[in-house]
Design a protein around this motif. Sequence first.
Motif, PDB file in Angstrom:
ATOM      1  N   ILE A   1       0.837  -1.201   0.000  1.00 52.15           N
ATOM      2  CA  ILE A   1       0.000   0.000   0.000  1.00 52.15           C
ATOM      3  C   ILE A   1       0.873   1.252   0.000  1.00 52.15           C
ATOM      4  N   TYR A   2       1.957   1.259   0.773  1.00 53.01           N
ATOM      5  CA  TYR A   2       2.887   2.381   0.745  1.00 53.01           C
ATOM      6  C   TYR A   2       3.386   2.612  -0.673  1.00 53.01           C
TER       7      TYR A   2
ATOM      8  N   ILE B   1       0.499   4.284  -2.595  1.00 47.95           N
ATOM      9  CA  ILE B   1       0.157   5.630  -2.119  1.00 47.95           C
ATOM     10  C   ILE B   1       1.250   6.625  -2.469  1.00 47.95           C
TER      11      ILE B   1
ATOM     12  N   ALA C   1       0.920   9.941  -4.740  1.00 44.12           N
ATOM     13  CA  ALA C   1       1.151  11.260  -4.137  1.00 44.12           C
ATOM     14  C   ALA C   1       2.477  11.887  -4.545  1.00 44.12           C
TER      15      ALA C   1
ATOM     16  N   LEU D   1      -3.301  13.602  -4.861  1.00 43.18           N
ATOM     17  CA  LEU D   1      -3.880  12.264  -4.982  1.00 43.18           C
ATOM     18  C   LEU D   1      -5.143  12.382  -5.826  1.00 43.18           C
TER      19      LEU D   1
ATOM     20  N   LEU E   1      -6.848   6.926  -6.256  1.00 42.04           N
ATOM     21  CA  LEU E   1      -7.397   6.361  -5.018  1.00 42.04           C
ATOM     22  C   LEU E   1      -8.363   5.222  -5.313  1.00 42.04           C
TER      23      LEU E   1
ATOM     24  N   ILE F   1      -6.345   2.156  -6.143  1.00 35.42           N
ATOM     25  CA  ILE F   1      -5.794   1.541  -4.933  1.00 35.42           C
ATOM     26  C   ILE F   1      -6.881   0.726  -4.222  1.00 35.42           C
TER      27      ILE F   1
ATOM     28  N   ALA G   1      -2.748   4.399   4.542  1.00 33.96           N
ATOM     29  CA  ALA G   1      -2.592   5.447   3.535  1.00 33.96           C
ATOM     30  C   ALA G   1      -2.160   6.760   4.179  1.00 33.96           C
TER      31      ALA G   1
ATOM     32  N   THR H   1       1.277   8.899   3.430  1.00 33.34           N
ATOM     33  CA  THR H   1       1.300  10.297   2.987  1.00 33.34           C
ATOM     34  C   THR H   1       1.991  11.197   4.008  1.00 33.34           C
TER      35      THR H   1
END
Length: 134
Positions: A9-10, A13, A17, A22, A27, A30, A52, A56
């Motif tokens: 997920i990192y 994200i 970003a 974003l 989004l 994801i 998330a 960020t």
Amino acid sequence: MISHHAALIYAMIIGAAADGSLADSELETIRGIVHHLPIFSDFERGNLPQIAAAATDMLSESDGIETAIGQVKANLPERLCATAYALACDVVAADGEATQEELRYLEMLRHDLNVDRLTAAAIERGAGARYARL
């Protein structure tokens, strides 16, 4: 230490970003990935907003992208490195336009995760084909 789910997920994200914003399409991509891919079948989806936000938050640091990539690398089994790169490529391609910042992030991620050029080229081409627009 973060889970392999959080590391993936990192990767997504930070890719979304990297250009400072974003996009809704990023989004949604994801969310769709987390809801549909087998690697996330045992992931508690309610944790997505917290993970998330943590990703960020790293971007507010002076070396945030490097820190996030370090977290991804440190917490992924080697067999998921190409997966992380592929997911990041999908998110970057989702809005139909890759910025210089996003491309630089992908380059850094590819190098740090040791995704070879041929594999990366195939992943990039696949992402471009999946998210192509007229």
